[in-house]
Design a protein around this motif. Structure first.
Motif, PDB file in Angstrom:
ATOM      1  N   TYR A  89       0.877  -1.176   0.000  1.00 55.28           N
ATOM      2  CA  TYR A  89       0.000   0.000   0.000  1.00 55.28           C
ATOM      3  C   TYR A  89       0.905   1.214   0.000  1.00 55.28           C
ATOM      4  O   TYR A  89       1.687   1.395   0.929  1.00 55.28           O
ATOM      5  CB  TYR A  89      -0.850  -0.077   1.269  1.00 55.28           C
ATOM      6  CG  TYR A  89      -1.880   0.992   1.485  1.00 55.28           C
ATOM      7  CD1 TYR A  89      -1.519   2.326   1.639  1.00 55.28           C
ATOM      8  CD2 TYR A  89      -3.224   0.659   1.577  1.00 55.28           C
ATOM      9  CE1 TYR A  89      -2.479   3.292   1.863  1.00 55.28           C
ATOM     10  CE2 TYR A  89      -4.187   1.625   1.811  1.00 55.28           C
ATOM     11  CZ  TYR A  89      -3.806   2.932   1.952  1.00 55.28           C
ATOM     12  OH  TYR A  89      -4.748   3.894   2.193  1.00 55.28           O
ATOM     13  N   THR A  90       0.861   2.036  -1.025  1.00 52.21           N
ATOM     14  CA  THR A  90       1.719   3.224  -1.093  1.00 52.21           C
ATOM     15  C   THR A  90       0.896   4.447  -1.453  1.00 52.21           C
ATOM     16  O   THR A  90       0.131   4.414  -2.409  1.00 52.21           O
ATOM     17  CB  THR A  90       2.822   3.045  -2.153  1.00 52.21           C
ATOM     18  OG1 THR A  90       3.479   1.811  -1.911  1.00 52.21           O
ATOM     19  CG2 THR A  90       3.846   4.157  -2.092  1.00 52.21           C
ATOM     20  N   ARG A  91       1.071   5.501  -0.665  1.00 52.06           N
ATOM     21  CA  ARG A  91       0.366   6.752  -0.984  1.00 52.06           C
ATOM     22  C   ARG A  91       1.178   7.548  -1.998  1.00 52.06           C
ATOM     23  O   ARG A  91       2.388   7.689  -1.845  1.00 52.06           O
ATOM     24  CB  ARG A  91       0.238   7.612   0.274  1.00 52.06           C
ATOM     25  CG  ARG A  91      -0.648   7.045   1.333  1.00 52.06           C
ATOM     26  CD  ARG A  91      -0.726   8.040   2.486  1.00 52.06           C
ATOM     27  NE  ARG A  91      -0.730   7.332   3.768  1.00 52.06           N
ATOM     28  CZ  ARG A  91      -1.824   6.808   4.316  1.00 52.06           C
ATOM     29  NH1 ARG A  91      -2.976   6.905   3.707  1.00 52.06           N
ATOM     30  NH2 ARG A  91      -1.759   6.183   5.484  1.00 52.06           N
TER      31      ARG A  91
ATOM     32  N   GLU B 172       1.383  11.135  -2.863  1.00 57.37           N
ATOM     33  CA  GLU B 172       0.813  12.378  -2.360  1.00 57.37           C
ATOM     34  C   GLU B 172       0.656  13.419  -3.444  1.00 57.37           C
ATOM     35  O   GLU B 172      -0.283  14.198  -3.412  1.00 57.37           O
ATOM     36  CB  GLU B 172       1.697  12.897  -1.234  1.00 57.37           C
ATOM     37  CG  GLU B 172       1.765  11.857  -0.140  1.00 57.37           C
ATOM     38  CD  GLU B 172       1.888  12.424   1.237  1.00 57.37           C
ATOM     39  OE1 GLU B 172       2.777  13.269   1.420  1.00 57.37           O
ATOM     40  OE2 GLU B 172       1.092  12.015   2.102  1.00 57.37           O
TER      41      GLU B 172
ATOM     42  N   LEU C 231      -1.730   0.191  -5.055  1.00 57.18           N
ATOM     43  CA  LEU C 231      -1.835  -1.080  -4.354  1.00 57.18           C
ATOM     44  C   LEU C 231      -1.210  -2.149  -5.231  1.00 57.18           C
ATOM     45  O   LEU C 231      -1.498  -2.213  -6.430  1.00 57.18           O
ATOM     46  CB  LEU C 231      -3.298  -1.428  -4.112  1.00 57.18           C
ATOM     47  CG  LEU C 231      -4.078  -0.466  -3.226  1.00 57.18           C
ATOM     48  CD1 LEU C 231      -5.558  -0.705  -3.390  1.00 57.18           C
ATOM     49  CD2 LEU C 231      -3.669  -0.642  -1.785  1.00 57.18           C
TER      50      LEU C 231
END
Lengths: 224, 239
Positions: free
Chosen positions: A183-185, A187, A194
């Motif tokens: 899971y990586t945001r 920004e 995902l």
């Protein structure tokens, strides 16, 4: 010294090698039809070669004398094919090991070729049939997780809870199992990437992937 | 009933090919039993691999024992014309050969090694196949039962930490006390033991961690999402 084999023996050599090619070809065709790395040609060559080596081992040294062991060369086929098989296995960090059944299958093909080489052709046919039936049964049923393949899915989405619904839907339709996830945001784009490592049966058709993108605006990018 | 079985036995023994077929079939069966347990746990080597390897080992054993029977001498003595003949020679190479395949399965991931049990299982299957090929069914069935029993027991009871598996966790986060406390709490909650860690500070207060861990069960996706929803200071988490 010339080697004088009786005519019938030479005919028998040919028959053995031809049967080895046939049985190897049958096993190889099954693998090839399922898009495995080693297909018809590889299996055919392996079976023929092991039959030929078996013949050389048993009949190639008629003047060798009393201490001769006819299995001397043949025994190295078994070892050699496994070193080769080890080379067929490949690993990558995300999906683990692949090619193990292919390597095992090649080993079995080699044994079947050897059985042809030492004139056990009917037995060799039975063994081929047994292995073929095993493959066909396992391809049809769910018993074997090997009908499941490991793959990595990457999604870039806006709405994460939606993905949970999507996963449920995929679980019902394709029987997928999530093995690992990431899971990586992002920004700068206000999205979430995902990545899933999943085990699933068969392929997701391209049409379906396209439909996912069309239907749900939440998915920005998908790769399967 | 006993007479019936005896008559079947006598019939089968008349035809060597039937005996051989029963042997490879027995090997296939043993492979299926052990492979099924591995398959259920989504291991790399499943029912197909185990079956084929046991079957091939039995096949090679039979070739080794009986394959050179056409080299009989005039008196009908098996391989007696050649004193150096050795019917176990081909079978002997199964042991070293299958180990090469096993070595191909093992791989190193940082400081941990994966696939050892899978490799050992393949080796065991070759042994079971050889026993079947030689006609030692009782040994083969006993070993099969033992292997399955050990696998099941070791999985349900945590003997010597064997029920744990190795895995890698990567985290990128903004370094705040809350984030650290949250991670610590989750580590306890998920039962994670950290064996190895590599932590990099990437400037602007961001930490990048790569952890080699041992854990009992996989962390489900829903847990990851829940954790990420609660802690916006964690930028990325992969399990």
């Amino acid at each position: 010294m010339p080697l004088n084999y009786p005519q019938e023996l030479i005919v028998s050599f040919f028959v053995r090698i031809l049967f080895a090619a046939l049985f190897g070809g049958i096993l190889g065709a099954e693998r090839g039809l399922r898009f495995k790395e080693a297909g018809f040609r590889t299996h055919c060559v392996v079976a023929v070669t092991s039959a030929a080596m078996m013949l050389v081992s048993a009949y190639g040294f008629p003047h060798a004398g009393d201490d001769f062991d006819p299995a001397q060369i043949a025994c190295q086929i078994v070892l050699g094919i496994n070193i080769w098989g080890a080379g067929m296995i490949y690993k990558d960090e995300t999906s683990g090991i692949s090619g193990l059944s292919s390597a095992g299958g090649l080993w079995a093909t080699c044994a079947i070729g050897m059985a042809c080489g030492c004139n056990m052709i009917p037995f060799s046919a039975i063994a081929t049939a047994l292995i073929l039936i095993l493959h066909l049964i396992l391809n049809k049923t769910n018993v074997d997780q090997n009908v499941y393949s490991t793959r990595t899915v990457r999604l870039e989405v806006v709405d994460v809870p939606y993905v949970r619904r999507l996963l449920r839907y995929l679980k019902q339709d394709y029987g997928i199992k999530v093995e690992a996830c990431s899971y990586t945001r992002n920004e700068d784009r206000d999205t979430v990437t995902l990545t899933f490592r999943i085990r699933m049966k068969g392929q997701v058709p391209f049409r379906q992937v396209l439909k996912l993108i069309d239907t749900y605006g939440e998915i920005k990018e998908i790769s399967i | 009933m006993a007479e019936f079985f005896q008559s079947i036995r006598d019939f089968v023994l008349q035809y060597p090919i039937l005996v051989y077929t029963i042997r490879i079939f027995a090997a296939l069966l043993c492979g299926a039993v052990v492979g099924l347990e591995r398959t259920k746990r989504s291991k790399e080597a499943g029912i197909r691999t185990h079956c084929i390897i046991a079957c091939a080992a039995a096949l090679i054993m039979i070739i080794s024992k009986y394959g050179f029977a056409d080299l009989l001498n005039e008196a009908g003595g098996f391989m007696e014309g050649t004193r150096g003949a050795d019917p176990s020679r081909i079978a002997a190479q199964i042991v070293s050969g299958i180990s090469f395949l096993g070595a191909g399965v093992i791989f190193k991931n940082g400081n941990t090694v994966k696939g050892l049990t899978t490799a050992a299982g393949i080796w065991a299957m070759a042994a079971v196949g050889m026993a079947c090929g030689a006609g030692m069914y009782n040994v083969a069935f006993l070993v099969t039962a033992l292997i399955v029993a050990v696998q099941l027991i070791m999985h349900y009871f945590n003997v010597g930490n064997d029920a744990y598996s190795n895995s890698e966790i990567r985290i990128t986060m903004v370094d705040t006390p809350e984030a650290r406390a949250a991670l610590k709490q989750k580590q306890e909650e998920w039962g994670i033991t950290i064996i190895n860690s590599r932590i990099t500070s990437c400037g602007d207060n961001t930490l990048n961690m790569i952890l080699q861990v041992r854990l009992r069960n996989r962390i489900p996706f829903s847990e990851v999402v829940k954790f990420m929803d609660e802690h916006p200071e964690i930028k990325s988490l992969s399990v």
